[in-house]
Design an enzyme around this catalytic site. Structure first.
Site, PDB file in Angstrom:
ATOM      1  N   ASP A   1      69.755  58.525  77.340  1.00 47.65           N
ATOM      2  CA  ASP A   1      68.438  58.894  76.826  1.00 47.65           C
ATOM      3  C   ASP A   1      69.015  60.209  75.897  1.00 47.65           C
ATOM      4  OD1 ASP A   1      66.039  58.974  75.579  1.00 47.65           O
ATOM      5  OD2 ASP A   1      65.006  59.391  77.422  1.00 47.65           O
TER       6      ASP A   1
ATOM      7  N   GLU B   1      70.044  60.753  71.052  1.00 45.96           N
ATOM      8  CA  GLU B   1      70.189  59.494  71.746  1.00 45.96           C
ATOM      9  C   GLU B   1      71.349  58.937  71.654  1.00 45.96           C
ATOM     10  OE1 GLU B   1      65.326  58.217  71.504  1.00 45.96           O
ATOM     11  OE2 GLU B   1      66.901  57.655  69.927  1.00 45.96           O
TER      12      GLU B   1
ATOM     13  N   ASP C   1      65.774  53.387  75.917  1.00 42.83           N
ATOM     14  CA  ASP C   1      64.369  53.004  75.507  1.00 42.83           C
ATOM     15  C   ASP C   1      64.443  53.270  74.025  1.00 42.83           C
ATOM     16  OD1 ASP C   1      63.915  55.907  74.879  1.00 42.83           O
ATOM     17  OD2 ASP C   1      63.503  56.011  77.075  1.00 42.83           O
TER      18      ASP C   1
ATOM     19  N   ASP D   1      66.082  60.321  81.099  1.00 40.60           N
ATOM     20  CA  ASP D   1      65.173  61.066  80.446  1.00 40.60           C
ATOM     21  C   ASP D   1      65.218  62.480  81.159  1.00 40.60           C
ATOM     22  OD1 ASP D   1      62.844  61.809  78.691  1.00 40.60           O
ATOM     23  OD2 ASP D   1      61.951  61.978  80.755  1.00 40.60           O
TER      24      ASP D   1
ATOM     25  N   HIS E   1      50.231  53.027  51.284  1.00 37.44           N
ATOM     26  CA  HIS E   1      51.191  53.053  50.238  1.00 37.44           C
ATOM     27  C   HIS E   1      50.784  54.166  49.324  1.00 37.44           C
ATOM     28  CE1 HIS E   1      48.368  51.661  47.213  1.00 37.44           C
ATOM     29  NE2 HIS E   1      47.838  50.623  48.340  1.00 37.44           N
TER      30      HIS E   1
ATOM     31  N   GLU F   1      46.010  43.786  51.787  1.00 39.20           N
ATOM     32  CA  GLU F   1      44.522  44.432  51.493  1.00 39.20           C
ATOM     33  C   GLU F   1      43.755  43.040  51.177  1.00 39.20           C
ATOM     34  OE1 GLU F   1      42.401  46.068  51.715  1.00 39.20           O
ATOM     35  OE2 GLU F   1      42.862  47.847  50.464  1.00 39.20           O
TER      36      GLU F   1
END
Length: 388
Positions: A9, A50, A75, A124, A193, A269
């Site tokens: 990690d 990472e 992860d 981690d 957008h 949309e």
């Protein structure tokens, strides 16, 4: 043949900011921790940290046994998918690190698996120990580490104790706490957008119209958004509406952070039917009764178009699919005004008329997190700071 598990990690406090990585090599048969490694690497992004964690873990495993088979668990969806060969590596900072990792063992000896953050606790903690040491002006020392003890304390000896810990992750809302077994949420970062020629004219532009491309202003907005996401380094996948303006915006981000774009039809949309290309004032002049009915009820649709109730149905179906697939990950959804407002409305449990009470600028960013028990947390709405 001996079998190793490498868990790695990395994290950055600022992204880019002070960064470090951690890796642990485990005997796949006994579950014994064979070696830990961690390092403070100065200022870097999450993704660089990472990758450096992966390289360090593979090197340690190779030192222990160059003939072993190695199963890497991380992860970081980005690293796992790129090293597995399923995603292209486009970012210039990632290419040399990926190449270095690939040279350590023959490809036939290494496999990769994505795991949720809560399953990567040990690595981690090592990464955070390294960053803590760097903050003190020191380098991490194995003798000072409590990472393995902490990991065991969470789940007990011999358990699968690789738990969550992206140092940049946001907390759930104040006053609400997810039960421990829910894990990290699926976080949808919602990017509207960029502008088209119709946007500044405030014309209805849905999925039943001309499907316009981004304008020059819209392309600049997309590039600014892309730069901001690249600097943060937290996006692990990109999903876009099928309409051209969204795909162009999504591709601008993808080119910066080295991810592919997945298309999801449920994010398109609203189809505004006969009102496509018209302004609100023009519709009021031509079809006042139909407009009033549309404003009064989510079940009313523009002539030949789609109701907000129908949009909510397909958007919620897409939300549920994506939240299940991307549990524990941060996903960029590039979509439109109505789908974004609908996701926010549903997360808040607000009534349909709230759609008319939200402002959503072109290329703005919003965010909603979805937990395993169905709870949702709105974390951001209509942020345009990256455009200034």
């Amino acid at each position: 043949m001996r079998e190793f598990i490498v868990e790695a990690d990395g994290g950055s406090r600022g992204n880019p900011g002070p960064a470090g990585y951690g890796s642990v090599v485990i005997d796949a048969t006994t579950g014994e921790t064979l070696r830990e490694v961690a390092e403070y690497i100065g200022v870097a992004t999450n993704n660089v940290a990472e990758y450096k964690g992966l390289v360090a873990g593979l090197k340690v495993a190779h030192d222990l046994d160059p003939t072993a088979s190695v199963h890497v668990r991380m992860d970081s969806k980005l690293v796992v998918e790129q090293m597995s060969g399923r995603w292209k590596i486009k970012h210039p900072d990632m290419k040399p690190l990926a190449a270095e990792a690939a040279r350590i063992y023959p490809a036939s000896q290494v496999t990769y698996e994505w795991i949720p953050r809560e399953k990567n606790k040990h690595a981690d903690r090592l990464a955070n120990e390294a960053m803590d040491a760097g903050k003190r002006g020191e380098q991490w020392e194995p003798s000072d580490s409590t990472a393995e003890l902490d990991a065991r304390a969470v789940s007990g000896p011999g358990a699968d104790v690789r738990a969550a810990g992206n140092v940049a992750a946001q907390a759930p809302p104040v006053g609400w706490a997810a039960p421990a077994d829910l894990g990290a949420p699926a976080t949808f970062v919602l990017l509207r957008h960029g502008e088209t020629a119709l946007t500044p004219q405030k014309r209805f532009s849905g999925s039943g119209g001309t499907d316009p491309s981004l304008s020059d202003v819209g392309r600049e907005q997309a590039e600014r958004a892309a730069a901001a996401f690249a600097a943060r380094g937290t996006i692990q996948a990109i999903v876009s509406s099928p309409l051209k303006r969204c795909q162009e915006t999504a591709q601008a981000v993808a080119a910066r952070i080295g991810l592919d774009v997945r298309v999801e039809d449920g994010l398109r949309e609203t189809d505004f039917g006969a009102w496509e290309g018209l302004t609100f004032g023009e519709v009021r002049e031509r079809q006042p009764e139909e407009l009033n009915a549309w404003l009064a009820s989510p079940d009313a649709a523009p002539p030949g178009g789609e109701s907000f109730a129908a949009v909510a149905h397909r958007v919620s179906e897409a939300r549920d699919r994506l939240a299940a697939e991307y549990a524990g990950r941060t996903v960029l959804l590039v979509t439109h005004v109505t789908p974004i407002k609908t996701l926010v409305r549903l997360a808040l449990g607000a009534p349909p008329e709230s759609l008319f009470r939200m402002e959503l600028s072109a290329a703005s960013v919003s965010a909603v997190a979805y937990y395993g028990d169905g709870n949702a947390s709105v974390r951001l709405l209509n942020d345009t700071s990256h455009l200034r």
